[in-house]
Each structure stands twice: as C-alpha cells, then as structure tokens.
Design a protein around this motif. Structure first.
Motif, PDB file in Angstrom:
ATOM      1  N   ASP A  21       0.845  -1.105   0.127  1.00  0.00           N
ATOM      2  CA  ASP A  21       0.233  -0.156   0.023  1.00  0.00           C
ATOM      3  C   ASP A  21       0.867   1.298  -0.023  1.00  0.00           C
ATOM      4  OD1 ASP A  21       0.950  -0.244   2.636  1.00  0.00           O
ATOM      5  OD2 ASP A  21      -0.827  -0.215   3.687  1.00  0.00           O
ATOM      6  N   GLY A  22       2.290   1.250   0.037  1.00  0.00           N
ATOM      7  CA  GLY A  22       3.123   2.340  -0.171  1.00  0.00           C
ATOM      8  C   GLY A  22       3.617   2.756   1.073  1.00  0.00           C
ATOM      9  N   VAL A  23       3.106   2.250   2.191  1.00  0.00           N
ATOM     10  CA  VAL A  23       3.785   2.504   3.658  1.00  0.00           C
ATOM     11  C   VAL A  23       4.801   1.841   4.070  1.00  0.00           C
ATOM     12  CG1 VAL A  23       3.000   2.669   5.888  1.00  0.00           C
ATOM     13  CG2 VAL A  23       1.279   3.067   4.223  1.00  0.00           C
ATOM     14  N   ASN A  24       5.968   2.536   4.519  1.00  0.00           N
ATOM     15  CA  ASN A  24       7.179   1.629   5.161  1.00  0.00           C
ATOM     16  C   ASN A  24       6.933   1.402   6.416  1.00  0.00           C
ATOM     17  OD1 ASN A  24       9.553   1.359   5.980  1.00  0.00           O
ATOM     18  ND2 ASN A  24      10.650   3.155   5.215  1.00  0.00           N
ATOM     19  N   PRO A  25       6.918   0.145   6.510  1.00  0.00           N
ATOM     20  CA  PRO A  25       6.533  -0.480   8.124  1.00  0.00           C
ATOM     21  C   PRO A  25       7.630  -0.319   8.973  1.00  0.00           C
ATOM     22  CG  PRO A  25       6.921  -2.295   6.460  1.00  0.00           C
ATOM     23  CD  PRO A  25       6.950  -1.064   5.715  1.00  0.00           C
ATOM     24  N   MET A  26       8.843   0.264   8.406  1.00  0.00           N
ATOM     25  CA  MET A  26      10.223   0.314   9.459  1.00  0.00           C
ATOM     26  C   MET A  26      10.087   1.565  10.164  1.00  0.00           C
ATOM     27  SD  MET A  26      12.925  -1.068   6.617  1.00  0.00           S
ATOM     28  CE  MET A  26      14.353  -0.206   7.552  1.00  0.00           C
ATOM     29  N   GLY A  27       9.481   2.623   9.316  1.00  0.00           N
ATOM     30  CA  GLY A  27       9.312   3.811  10.219  1.00  0.00           C
ATOM     31  C   GLY A  27       8.947   5.048   9.470  1.00  0.00           C
ATOM     32  N   ASP A  28       9.239   6.131   9.800  1.00  0.00           N
ATOM     33  CA  ASP A  28       8.893   7.650   8.918  1.00  0.00           C
ATOM     34  C   ASP A  28       9.868   7.801   8.377  1.00  0.00           C
ATOM     35  OD1 ASP A  28       7.989   9.861   8.230  1.00  0.00           O
ATOM     36  OD2 ASP A  28       7.670  10.811  10.079  1.00  0.00           O
ATOM     37  N   GLU A  29       9.814   7.922   6.904  1.00  0.00           N
ATOM     38  CA  GLU A  29      11.080   8.200   6.058  1.00  0.00           C
ATOM     39  C   GLU A  29      11.237   9.539   6.048  1.00  0.00           C
ATOM     40  OE1 GLU A  29      11.369   5.565   2.279  1.00  0.00           O
ATOM     41  OE2 GLU A  29       9.308   6.045   2.665  1.00  0.00           O
ATOM     42  N   GLU A  30      10.343  10.254   6.444  1.00  0.00           N
ATOM     43  CA  GLU A  30      10.447  11.766   6.165  1.00  0.00           C
ATOM     44  C   GLU A  30      11.419  12.213   7.451  1.00  0.00           C
ATOM     45  OE1 GLU A  30       6.810  14.093   6.573  1.00  0.00           O
ATOM     46  OE2 GLU A  30       6.172  13.119   4.433  1.00  0.00           O
ATOM     47  N   SER A  31      11.411  11.595   8.484  1.00  0.00           N
ATOM     48  CA  SER A  31      12.334  11.650   9.609  1.00  0.00           C
ATOM     49  C   SER A  31      13.649  11.075   9.462  1.00  0.00           C
ATOM     50  CB  SER A  31      11.757  11.286  10.884  1.00  0.00           C
ATOM     51  OG  SER A  31      11.508   9.981  11.003  1.00  0.00           O
ATOM     52  N   GLY A  32      13.912  10.199   8.398  1.00  0.00           N
ATOM     53  CA  GLY A  32      15.085   9.603   8.342  1.00  0.00           C
ATOM     54  C   GLY A  32      15.097   8.271   9.055  1.00  0.00           C
ATOM     55  N   GLY A  47      13.301   5.899   8.091  1.00  0.00           N
ATOM     56  CA  GLY A  47      12.658   4.735   7.078  1.00  0.00           C
ATOM     57  C   GLY A  47      13.865   3.779   6.688  1.00  0.00           C
ATOM     58  N   TYR A  48      15.265   4.064   6.911  1.00  0.00           N
ATOM     59  CA  TYR A  48      16.188   3.404   6.124  1.00  0.00           C
ATOM     60  C   TYR A  48      16.863   2.994   7.284  1.00  0.00           C
ATOM     61  CZ  TYR A  48      15.332   5.078   1.360  1.00  0.00           C
ATOM     62  OH  TYR A  48      14.636   5.419   0.293  1.00  0.00           O
ATOM     63  N   ASP A  49      17.523   1.823   6.903  1.00  0.00           N
ATOM     64  CA  ASP A  49      18.477   1.058   7.979  1.00  0.00           C
ATOM     65  C   ASP A  49      19.299   0.117   7.351  1.00  0.00           C
ATOM     66  OD1 ASP A  49      19.749   0.194  10.412  1.00  0.00           O
ATOM     67  OD2 ASP A  49      17.777   0.648  11.779  1.00  0.00           O
ATOM     68  N   SER A  50      20.286  -0.456   7.959  1.00  0.00           N
ATOM     69  CA  SER A  50      21.329  -1.569   7.667  1.00  0.00           C
ATOM     70  C   SER A  50      20.538  -2.937   8.130  1.00  0.00           C
ATOM     71  CB  SER A  50      22.503  -1.280   8.125  1.00  0.00           C
ATOM     72  OG  SER A  50      22.593  -1.397   9.431  1.00  0.00           O
ATOM     73  N   GLY A  51      19.440  -3.008   9.051  1.00  0.00           N
ATOM     74  CA  GLY A  51      19.103  -4.181   9.496  1.00  0.00           C
ATOM     75  C   GLY A  51      17.636  -4.082  10.080  1.00  0.00           C
ATOM     76  N   TRP A  52      16.711  -4.849   9.858  1.00  0.00           N
ATOM     77  CA  TRP A  52      15.323  -4.651  10.469  1.00  0.00           C
ATOM     78  C   TRP A  52      14.687  -6.075  10.229  1.00  0.00           C
ATOM     79  CZ3 TRP A  52      10.078  -5.164   8.858  1.00  0.00           C
ATOM     80  CH2 TRP A  52       9.199  -4.363   9.650  1.00  0.00           C
ATOM     81  N   LYS A  53      13.771  -6.212  11.460  1.00  0.00           N
ATOM     82  CA  LYS A  53      12.985  -7.482  11.455  1.00  0.00           C
ATOM     83  C   LYS A  53      11.689  -6.782  12.132  1.00  0.00           C
ATOM     84  CE  LYS A  53      12.781 -11.614  13.980  1.00  0.00           C
ATOM     85  NZ  LYS A  53      13.564 -12.933  14.920  1.00  0.00           N
ATOM     86  N   GLY A  54      10.680  -7.574  11.633  1.00  0.00           N
ATOM     87  CA  GLY A  54       9.186  -7.105  11.808  1.00  0.00           C
ATOM     88  C   GLY A  54       7.969  -8.054  11.256  1.00  0.00           C
ATOM     89  N   LYS A  55       6.871  -7.581  11.668  1.00  0.00           N
ATOM     90  CA  LYS A  55       5.936  -8.386  11.067  1.00  0.00           C
ATOM     91  C   LYS A  55       5.437  -7.403   9.816  1.00  0.00           C
ATOM     92  CE  LYS A  55       3.050 -10.569  13.944  1.00  0.00           C
ATOM     93  NZ  LYS A  55       1.935 -10.851  14.937  1.00  0.00           N
ATOM     94  N   LEU A  56       4.769  -8.402   9.066  1.00  0.00           N
ATOM     95  CA  LEU A  56       4.378  -7.602   7.594  1.00  0.00           C
ATOM     96  C   LEU A  56       2.754  -7.310   7.968  1.00  0.00           C
ATOM     97  CD1 LEU A  56       6.268  -9.690   5.064  1.00  0.00           C
ATOM     98  CD2 LEU A  56       6.970  -7.353   6.062  1.00  0.00           C
ATOM     99  N   PRO A  57       2.381  -6.116   7.420  1.00  0.00           N
ATOM    100  CA  PRO A  57       1.082  -5.839   7.739  1.00  0.00           C
ATOM    101  C   PRO A  57       0.113  -6.209   6.574  1.00  0.00           C
ATOM    102  CG  PRO A  57       2.319  -3.812   6.771  1.00  0.00           C
ATOM    103  CD  PRO A  57       3.322  -5.049   7.181  1.00  0.00           C
ATOM    104  N   LYS A  58       0.663  -6.403   5.367  1.00  0.00           N
ATOM    105  CA  LYS A  58      -0.241  -6.682   3.991  1.00  0.00           C
ATOM    106  C   LYS A  58       0.313  -7.734   3.323  1.00  0.00           C
ATOM    107  CE  LYS A  58      -2.697  -2.777   4.540  1.00  0.00           C
ATOM    108  NZ  LYS A  58      -4.241  -2.682   4.400  1.00  0.00           N
ATOM    109  N   THR A  59      -0.632  -8.279   2.583  1.00  0.00           N
ATOM    110  CA  THR A  59      -0.404  -9.440   1.565  1.00  0.00           C
ATOM    111  C   THR A  59       0.005  -8.914   0.100  1.00  0.00           C
ATOM    112  OG1 THR A  59      -1.619 -11.114   2.614  1.00  0.00           O
ATOM    113  CG2 THR A  59      -1.363 -11.564   0.186  1.00  0.00           C
ATOM    114  N   GLY A  60       1.088  -9.155  -0.383  1.00  0.00           N
ATOM    115  CA  GLY A  60       1.474  -8.643  -1.941  1.00  0.00           C
ATOM    116  C   GLY A  60       2.863  -8.481  -1.996  1.00  0.00           C
ATOM    117  N   ASP A  61       3.289  -7.639  -2.934  1.00  0.00           N
ATOM    118  CA  ASP A  61       4.711  -7.574  -3.213  1.00  0.00           C
ATOM    119  C   ASP A  61       5.210  -6.230  -2.434  1.00  0.00           C
ATOM    120  OD1 ASP A  61       5.034  -9.667  -5.158  1.00  0.00           O
ATOM    121  OD2 ASP A  61       4.833  -8.172  -6.818  1.00  0.00           O
ATOM    122  N   TYR A  62       6.096  -6.694  -1.696  1.00  0.00           N
ATOM    123  CA  TYR A  62       7.014  -5.509  -0.837  1.00  0.00           C
ATOM    124  C   TYR A  62       8.349  -5.180  -1.862  1.00  0.00           C
ATOM    125  CZ  TYR A  62       4.097  -6.298   3.337  1.00  0.00           C
ATOM    126  OH  TYR A  62       3.355  -6.315   4.108  1.00  0.00           O
TER     127      TYR A  62
END
Length: 305
Positions: free
Chosen positions: A256-267, A269-284
C-alpha cells in the motif's frame, strides 16, 4: 354437370402445382446429397456459425470471471486475483502458501505467480512471468475456479510443499492485486539517490525461507528488489556487507506504499537491518542505497517466516 367438370379441372390444377413443388424440393435435396462439395460447404457454414456463437458467449461472460478466489485446505492458504483486460485477456496473480509448525512456532513457505492469460472457452492457461516450463491451467465453473499446474515443483519456483492446485471459491467480485504494479507509490529519502533501478525479484530455493542477495550500487542509484509475502509473516533483512564505508542501507515498502520500518520523512525509514511483522499481503519493495558511496558492492540477507 358443367359445375362438376369445372370443379374437377380446378382440383387437378392444384394437385399438379403441389406435385411440381414437391418434385423441385426433392430434386434440390438429391442434388445437394449427390454433390460432396455442396455438402461440405453447408457443413462448414454450420460449424462456423456454432463457433462464432461459442466465442461470442465466452467473450460476453469474461467480465464475470473478474474477482478474488480462495482455496484453503490443510496447510494450504491460497488466493488468486483475476481481472478482465481487452479482448479475451485476463490479468492473473496467485499467492500460495503452506503453513506448518516447528516446536510451536508457525512457519510459512510461499509461492507467487503472475502474468497475462488468454481465455479459450472456459479455460485459461497462465505462463507466469520469469519462469520457464511452468504452466497453470485455470478452469472456470460458475463461482468456482479449478486450478491444475504443470511442472509446478520443478519450474514454478514455489517453496517446499507449496502448490497452486485446488478448487477455489469466488469470495469477491473485485480482484485484490495489492502489489506495487497497480496501486503503490514509494517515497524517497534525502540520504539516498532519487533514481531507482529496474526491480529484481527475490525468490527462495525450494524448501528454503531465506537467501542472500548480492548487488551493486552504481552512480549513486538505488537497487530495487521485489519479494512476495503474506500479512502476519515475519521478515528479517540485514546488510551483511556494506562496502568499505559501511554506509549501505535499505528501505522496505509495503504493497500500500507505507514503510513499516518507520517514518521516512524523519530519516527513520532506512536502516542496515530490520526485523518485523508484515502488515499486508502482496509484493514488498526493498530499496537499497548508500548514504555517501557512489559505487559499492553489497550483500543482503532476507528471510521470511
């Protein structure tokens, strides 16, 4: 007496005309029967008419095949979305999964296939993109969809015990593609380049739920990957080799275009490692870039459970 004679003459005239008509019809039928070319011509015309009616019926019914179909049995939890295109073309997207437990932990193997299928009669054959020798037959029967794959285990690239085969039931008149192809837009971060490379799909080897991807960032461009997953699955992504400057990072974009890692505007949304539960079914989307390096090789591990 005179009246009787007139009546008999009229009667004979009528009988004569009826006999003549019968003779002409009989003669025409005999000529057709004795003329093979004429018989073949008539037969071809009948077949052409029947075929035309069949094609017309199939095309008029194609819109009714649009929708979402589901199949659940044992560990299988599959979904197919179908959308009518121009003519007798269908856009098809399949998500298949096999769920199982190990030591009380839920694990999921997945498979994904998509492409354009051509409907002939009540059956369409999907040859998924990025595959060789994989064919999936889709037979429509009312609100049911009978799916039979060919060379599935060897050529379709599905995970262990994942199969598309089954009788699916239509659960929605609208398709739910839920992928980046149709309804998602990725946002950008100032720490990485605004340019994206052509997406490269990540596939797991049969029986595996993780892989290591090697890539290269050239001229500061981002490297983009696609991976299919289901809502509720756990994903873990890690840059295992980020070059001499160790500045390779990634961003994860949901269908749906949302970054589950965090807020990209605050910086964040990018990292060198991340683990989490996926919110949607589809292509990431996994977008890999570098903070300062313009040309750098990297390695990235990806696992989904």
């Amino acid at each position: 007496m005179k009246n009787k004679i007139i009546f008999l003459m009229i009667l004979l005239s009528v009988v004569s005309k009826v006999s003549a008509c019968s003779f002409e019809a009989s003669t025409e039928n005999n000529q057709t029967a004795s003329n093979p070319a004429k018989v073949e011509e008539n037969t071809a015309a009948i077949k052409k008419s029947a075929l035309s009616e069949s094609d017309s019926s199939a095309l008029s019914d194609i819109s009714g095949k649009t929708g979402t179909y589901e199949y659940k049995s044992g560990g299988a939890n599959n979904e197919i979305s179908i959308q009518k295109l121009e003519g007798n073309k269908l856009r098809v997207k399949l998500y298949a999964s096999y769920e199982y437990e190990i030591n009380g932990n839920l694990n999921v193997n997945v498979g994904e296939a998509k492409g354009i299928a051509t409907l002939e009669g009540d059956t369409a054959v999907l040859v998924p993109e990025d595959t060789e020798g994989c064919e999936i037959a889709l037979k429509f029967s009312g609100n049911k969809l009978i799916v039979k794959p060919k060379n599935e285990a060897k050529n379709c690239g599905f995970g262990l015990n994942v199969s598309a085969e089954g009788t699916y039931r239509k659960v929605n008149k609208k398709p739910d593609f839920g992928d980046s192809d149709s309804n998602s837009t990725s946002t950008q971060n100032s720490t990485t380049s605004k340019q994206n490379s052509k997406p490269e799909r990540i596939r797991f080897a049969p029986g595996k739920s993780s892989t290591v991807v090697s890539g290269k960032i050239s001229h500061g461009e981002e490297k983009t990957y696609l991976i299919a997953a289901r809502a509720g699955q756990m994903i873990e992504i890690k840059i295992t080799d980020g070059g001499a400057n160790h500045d390779v990072v990634f961003s994860l974009i949901a269908p749906d275009g949302v970054n589950p890692m965090g807020d990209e505007e605050s910086g964040d949304g990018y990292d060198s490692g991340w683990k989490g539960k996926l919110p949607k079914t589809g292509d990431y989307k996994i977008e890999v870039g570098a903070i300062e390096s313009k040309n750098v090789n990297f390695k990235m591990s990806v696992s989904i459970r």
